[in-house]
Structures are given as C-alpha cells and as structure tokens.
Design a protein around this motif. Sequence first.
Motif, PDB file in Angstrom:
ATOM      1  N   PRO A  25       1.038  -1.142  -0.113  1.00 33.01           N
ATOM      2  CA  PRO A  25       0.149   0.094  -0.090  1.00 33.01           C
ATOM      3  C   PRO A  25       0.882   1.275   0.044  1.00 33.01           C
ATOM      4  CG  PRO A  25       0.214  -0.897   2.124  1.00 33.01           C
ATOM      5  CD  PRO A  25       0.874  -1.848   1.397  1.00 33.01           C
ATOM      6  N   GLU A  26       0.305   2.405  -0.241  1.00 34.06           N
ATOM      7  CA  GLU A  26       1.101   3.728  -0.109  1.00 34.06           C
ATOM      8  C   GLU A  26       1.349   3.733   1.232  1.00 34.06           C
ATOM      9  OE1 GLU A  26       2.213   6.190  -2.097  1.00 34.06           O
ATOM     10  OE2 GLU A  26       1.481   4.543  -3.647  1.00 34.06           O
ATOM     11  N   PRO A  27       2.547   4.243   1.814  1.00 33.95           N
ATOM     12  CA  PRO A  27       2.948   4.312   3.175  1.00 33.95           C
ATOM     13  C   PRO A  27       1.967   5.380   3.922  1.00 33.95           C
ATOM     14  CG  PRO A  27       4.893   4.631   1.786  1.00 33.95           C
ATOM     15  CD  PRO A  27       3.669   4.572   0.741  1.00 33.95           C
ATOM     16  N   LEU A  28       1.724   5.052   5.194  1.00 36.29           N
ATOM     17  CA  LEU A  28       0.694   5.764   6.152  1.00 36.29           C
ATOM     18  C   LEU A  28       1.670   5.599   7.474  1.00 36.29           C
ATOM     19  CD1 LEU A  28      -1.841   7.216   6.442  1.00 36.29           C
ATOM     20  CD2 LEU A  28      -2.993   4.906   7.032  1.00 36.29           C
ATOM     21  N   PRO A  29       2.279   6.668   7.829  1.00 31.99           N
ATOM     22  CA  PRO A  29       3.347   6.470   9.073  1.00 31.99           C
ATOM     23  C   PRO A  29       2.408   6.428  10.258  1.00 31.99           C
ATOM     24  CG  PRO A  29       4.263   7.997   7.316  1.00 31.99           C
ATOM     25  CD  PRO A  29       2.810   7.501   6.875  1.00 31.99           C
ATOM     26  N   GLY A  30       3.081   5.834  11.261  1.00 32.24           N
ATOM     27  CA  GLY A  30       2.359   5.950  12.526  1.00 32.24           C
ATOM     28  C   GLY A  30       1.581   4.777  12.913  1.00 32.24           C
ATOM     29  N   ILE A  52      10.142  -9.284   7.649  1.00 28.60           N
ATOM     30  CA  ILE A  52       8.665  -9.153   7.852  1.00 28.60           C
ATOM     31  C   ILE A  52       8.447  -7.566   8.402  1.00 28.60           C
ATOM     32  CG2 ILE A  52       6.515  -9.430   9.102  1.00 28.60           C
ATOM     33  CD1 ILE A  52       7.509 -12.461   8.925  1.00 28.60           C
ATOM     34  N   LEU A  53       9.268  -7.325   9.513  1.00 28.46           N
ATOM     35  CA  LEU A  53       8.990  -5.983  10.227  1.00 28.46           C
ATOM     36  C   LEU A  53       9.831  -5.073   9.318  1.00 28.46           C
ATOM     37  CD1 LEU A  53       9.541  -6.826  13.724  1.00 28.46           C
ATOM     38  CD2 LEU A  53       7.497  -6.723  12.485  1.00 28.46           C
ATOM     39  N   ASP A  54      10.741  -5.161   8.446  1.00 28.39           N
ATOM     40  CA  ASP A  54      11.396  -4.207   7.679  1.00 28.39           C
ATOM     41  C   ASP A  54      10.390  -3.891   6.405  1.00 28.39           C
ATOM     42  OD1 ASP A  54      13.929  -3.945   9.006  1.00 28.39           O
ATOM     43  OD2 ASP A  54      14.966  -5.205   7.395  1.00 28.39           O
ATOM     44  N   HIS A  55       9.605  -5.070   6.097  1.00 31.94           N
ATOM     45  CA  HIS A  55       8.431  -4.634   5.035  1.00 31.94           C
ATOM     46  C   HIS A  55       7.547  -3.987   5.621  1.00 31.94           C
ATOM     47  CE1 HIS A  55       5.877  -6.782   1.743  1.00 31.94           C
ATOM     48  NE2 HIS A  55       5.846  -5.441   1.451  1.00 31.94           N
ATOM     49  N   ALA A  56       7.068  -3.970   6.688  1.00 33.23           N
ATOM     50  CA  ALA A  56       5.906  -3.300   7.476  1.00 33.23           C
ATOM     51  C   ALA A  56       6.374  -1.937   7.518  1.00 33.23           C
ATOM     52  CB  ALA A  56       5.632  -4.272   8.787  1.00 33.23           C
ATOM     53  N   GLU A  57       7.525  -1.604   8.281  1.00 30.33           N
ATOM     54  CA  GLU A  57       8.153  -0.302   8.535  1.00 30.33           C
ATOM     55  C   GLU A  57       8.162   0.576   7.431  1.00 30.33           C
ATOM     56  OE1 GLU A  57      11.161   1.644  11.606  1.00 30.33           O
ATOM     57  OE2 GLU A  57      11.929   0.021  10.723  1.00 30.33           O
ATOM     58  N   ALA A  58       8.479  -0.223   6.154  1.00 23.95           N
ATOM     59  CA  ALA A  58       8.596   0.751   4.916  1.00 23.95           C
ATOM     60  C   ALA A  58       7.371   1.199   4.564  1.00 23.95           C
ATOM     61  CB  ALA A  58       9.095  -0.437   3.740  1.00 23.95           C
ATOM     62  N   VAL A  59       5.993   0.862   5.029  1.00 26.10           N
ATOM     63  CA  VAL A  59       4.985   1.383   4.656  1.00 26.10           C
ATOM     64  C   VAL A  59       4.116   1.841   5.739  1.00 26.10           C
ATOM     65  CG1 VAL A  59       4.385  -0.104   2.830  1.00 26.10           C
ATOM     66  CG2 VAL A  59       3.318  -0.860   4.880  1.00 26.10           C
ATOM     67  N   GLY A  60       4.913   2.120   6.841  1.00 21.80           N
ATOM     68  CA  GLY A  60       4.583   2.962   8.141  1.00 21.80           C
ATOM     69  C   GLY A  60       4.102   2.258   9.314  1.00 21.80           C
ATOM     70  N   VAL A  61       4.134   1.167   9.037  1.00 22.66           N
ATOM     71  CA  VAL A  61       3.913   0.111  10.362  1.00 22.66           C
ATOM     72  C   VAL A  61       5.062  -0.231  11.319  1.00 22.66           C
ATOM     73  CG1 VAL A  61       2.519  -2.065  11.202  1.00 22.66           C
ATOM     74  CG2 VAL A  61       1.906  -1.072   9.032  1.00 22.66           C
ATOM     75  N   GLY A  62       5.317   0.620  12.256  1.00 20.75           N
ATOM     76  CA  GLY A  62       6.551   0.774  12.942  1.00 20.75           C
ATOM     77  C   GLY A  62       6.660  -0.236  13.992  1.00 20.75           C
ATOM     78  N   ARG A 248      -8.841 -10.201  -0.175  1.00 17.96           N
ATOM     79  CA  ARG A 248      -9.334 -11.235   0.615  1.00 17.96           C
ATOM     80  C   ARG A 248      -8.906 -12.502  -0.042  1.00 17.96           C
ATOM     81  NH1 ARG A 248     -15.856 -11.839   2.455  1.00 17.96           N
ATOM     82  NH2 ARG A 248     -15.471 -13.469   4.090  1.00 17.96           N
ATOM     83  N   GLY A 249      -8.272 -13.318   1.067  1.00 20.24           N
ATOM     84  CA  GLY A 249      -8.061 -14.815   0.605  1.00 20.24           C
ATOM     85  C   GLY A 249      -6.698 -14.834   0.147  1.00 20.24           C
ATOM     86  N   GLN A 250      -5.556 -13.804   0.252  1.00 25.58           N
ATOM     87  CA  GLN A 250      -4.318 -13.537  -0.299  1.00 25.58           C
ATOM     88  C   GLN A 250      -3.584 -13.703   0.830  1.00 25.58           C
ATOM     89  OE1 GLN A 250      -5.343 -10.912  -4.008  1.00 25.58           O
ATOM     90  NE2 GLN A 250      -3.296 -10.999  -3.490  1.00 25.58           N
ATOM     91  N   PRO A 251      -2.511 -14.097   0.910  1.00 23.82           N
ATOM     92  CA  PRO A 251      -1.441 -14.068   2.234  1.00 23.82           C
ATOM     93  C   PRO A 251      -1.596 -12.646   2.713  1.00 23.82           C
ATOM     94  CG  PRO A 251      -0.550 -15.248   0.533  1.00 23.82           C
ATOM     95  CD  PRO A 251      -1.713 -14.522  -0.247  1.00 23.82           C
ATOM     96  N   ASN A 252      -1.906 -12.448   4.124  1.00 27.05           N
ATOM     97  CA  ASN A 252      -1.655 -11.198   4.885  1.00 27.05           C
ATOM     98  C   ASN A 252      -0.468 -11.255   5.854  1.00 27.05           C
ATOM     99  OD1 ASN A 252      -2.866  -8.780   5.945  1.00 27.05           O
ATOM    100  ND2 ASN A 252      -4.247  -9.681   7.253  1.00 27.05           N
ATOM    101  N   GLN A 253       0.228  -9.963   6.096  1.00 22.89           N
ATOM    102  CA  GLN A 253       1.525  -9.600   6.533  1.00 22.89           C
ATOM    103  C   GLN A 253       1.025  -8.266   7.445  1.00 22.89           C
ATOM    104  OE1 GLN A 253       5.178 -10.021   5.795  1.00 22.89           O
ATOM    105  NE2 GLN A 253       5.393 -12.168   5.145  1.00 22.89           N
ATOM    106  N   SER A 254       1.722  -7.743   8.203  1.00 21.01           N
ATOM    107  CA  SER A 254       1.741  -6.573   9.035  1.00 21.01           C
ATOM    108  C   SER A 254       1.726  -5.284   7.997  1.00 21.01           C
ATOM    109  CB  SER A 254       2.905  -6.367   9.814  1.00 21.01           C
ATOM    110  OG  SER A 254       2.535  -7.318  11.080  1.00 21.01           O
ATOM    111  N   TYR A 255       2.373  -5.410   6.642  1.00 21.20           N
ATOM    112  CA  TYR A 255       2.628  -4.517   5.783  1.00 21.20           C
ATOM    113  C   TYR A 255       1.306  -4.029   5.256  1.00 21.20           C
ATOM    114  CZ  TYR A 255       2.083  -7.352   1.813  1.00 21.20           C
ATOM    115  OH  TYR A 255       1.909  -8.489   0.719  1.00 21.20           O
ATOM    116  N   CYS A 256       0.259  -4.752   5.278  1.00 21.29           N
ATOM    117  CA  CYS A 256      -1.233  -4.772   4.872  1.00 21.29           C
ATOM    118  C   CYS A 256      -2.127  -3.668   5.881  1.00 21.29           C
ATOM    119  CB  CYS A 256      -1.795  -5.937   4.539  1.00 21.29           C
ATOM    120  SG  CYS A 256      -1.289  -6.963   3.158  1.00 21.29           S
ATOM    121  N   VAL A 257      -1.684  -3.424   7.001  1.00 20.60           N
ATOM    122  CA  VAL A 257      -2.503  -2.593   7.960  1.00 20.60           C
ATOM    123  C   VAL A 257      -3.071  -1.307   7.411  1.00 20.60           C
ATOM    124  CG1 VAL A 257      -2.291  -1.372  10.018  1.00 20.60           C
ATOM    125  CG2 VAL A 257      -1.313  -3.544  10.145  1.00 20.60           C
ATOM    126  N   PRO A 258      -2.230  -0.589   6.633  1.00 14.78           N
ATOM    127  CA  PRO A 258      -2.671   0.573   6.023  1.00 14.78           C
ATOM    128  C   PRO A 258      -3.832   0.346   5.152  1.00 14.78           C
ATOM    129  CG  PRO A 258      -0.167   0.534   5.532  1.00 14.78           C
ATOM    130  CD  PRO A 258      -0.722  -0.699   6.192  1.00 14.78           C
TER     131      PRO A 258
END
Length: 292
Positions: A25-30, A52-62, A248-258
């Motif tokens: 997704p487009e990054p959404l920090p915080g 996994i956490l590097d990927h998440a942090e790159a889109v704002g999930v710290g 929906r139905g595809q693999p989920n990870q923390s980077y999808c939070v935004p």
Amino acid sequence: MTDATGELTAKEIRKRARRLPPPDPEPLPGLVDAHTHLAACGGRTAEDVRAILDHAEAVGVGQVVTVADDMVDARWAVAAAHWDERAFAAVGLHPTHAADLTDQTRAELEQMVADPRVVAVGETGLDYYWTTRSDTCADPAVQRDSFAWHIDLAKRSGKPLMIHNRDADRDLLDVLAAEGAPETVIMHCFSGDREIARECTANGYVLSFSGTVTFNNSTELREAALLVPDDLLLVETDAPFLTPHPYRGQPNQSYCVPYTARAMARLRGVSDERMATTLGSNACRVYSIPLR
C-alpha cells in the motif's frame, strides 16, 4: 489448468492470484499492528522476523504485537520479541487450547508475562464455533475456566487482556462481568454487532478491527466500528488471515495494515493521517510501548 488452446483458464488465474501477496500500500506512517502471528507468516527465525518488520516499517507500520495460540507459540513469541525491538509479545492459551492449561503451563505463562517484552495476556476467551467442528477443541466449560484464569493473570500482572471471541458474545461478556474485568480489555478482531459494540465501549473495552471491516458483507461490523470512541479503537491484521478487501483470501502480513486503516478513515470521515495517528497512539498507550 489450461484450456484447449493451452492458455490458463480464468479459474486457474484466480487461484494463482490468491496465492500471491497483496501489493504494497501507499505508506501511512504511525501505525501499529495490534495483533499478528509472525511465526505463521513465515517468521520462524530472527532474520525472517526482521524481514517481515522491515517490510511493514517501509509502509508506516513501525511496531507489531505477535500473539500466541498455544505454549509452543508463546515461547516463540517471547523469543521473537527479544530478536527485534519492533516486536512485542502477547502470551496465553487460545480457547480452543484451553485443555492445555495445567499447573505447569500456568507457572510458565506467569513467568512469561513478567517479561518486559510481553505486553498482553492472551489471546484468551471463548470460541463456540470450533466446539461443534473439531474433536480436539476444548468444551465450553473448560474454555470458561481457562478464560477466568487468564482474566486473573491479567489483573495480577497489570497487563492488558487480549480476548478472542467467536460465536460467544453473551457468555463472554457475562464471564468478564462475573470475574471482574482487568483495567484494560482488548476485543481482538472485533466481530460483534452494534449492540455488542455499545456494551463493550460502555465498559471501556478497546475494540480492535481487522481486514474483516473492509469485506463487502460486513455492513453490520462497519456500523459497529462507527460507534467506537476514538480512544478505544485499534487496527490489526490477525495475519496471515483476514486480508483486507480487495485482496481477501491472499496471504496477509503486517505491511497490509494501511489498507484497513484507510478504510476506517473513510468510514469515520477523517483523514488517513489523522486515523493513523489515532490508531498508533492508542496502541502505544494500551500496550505501554514507546511511540516510534
């Protein structure tokens, strides 16, 4: 599977697409992922967790809270929280594993909860869905006893209680009332209707919403999400499950939070940035973790 011309069929194309992770997704920090399962997302080693956490942090999930279902997961979650400063752990026995609560596991969970990298007790609660669909699921009476013990542990430790609830709204709220809820209660992956949401928020419980709030058939859940005060609102993935629409139905990870955070911003009529600030600051307050 191909057709007579050798081309992939539409069915096979859809099947293959479901195995692919969603695009970034487009990054959404915080943001903070308030509930994920890093091990089930492939994070079995320190290196994997860092990726996994590097990927998440790159889109704002710290930061993320990785959650245990059973004792094996609980031990692993504590280890993962020490591997990377962006990960924190919640430990407990999922209600379907309630029969695993013994004197030995109680003692071990109490020791784990004392670890400063453990920020919540859970996930615990009641799950009536699997009682009729699995021979290994603990029966409701065993689940209630385990739930009551976890409630007490949360109160003794001063840490939030993270609740799993499936098809057990009334009984779960009644157990909480009878036992006396701890100071902070988190309704993980909230799935109730607007009346249950009203009752929970009246009690000061925190409601955490996953990708299910974006699903086309979740009209009632979105109505519930509209009722939650800003200070009682969290966002989570429950990864690797419950990937938000349209993935929906595809693999989920923390980077999808935004994706979910933006859907909640649209629902509540606020800017994406304000929603991210609200959700992230709430998670840091609820879990007593530093704001990044």
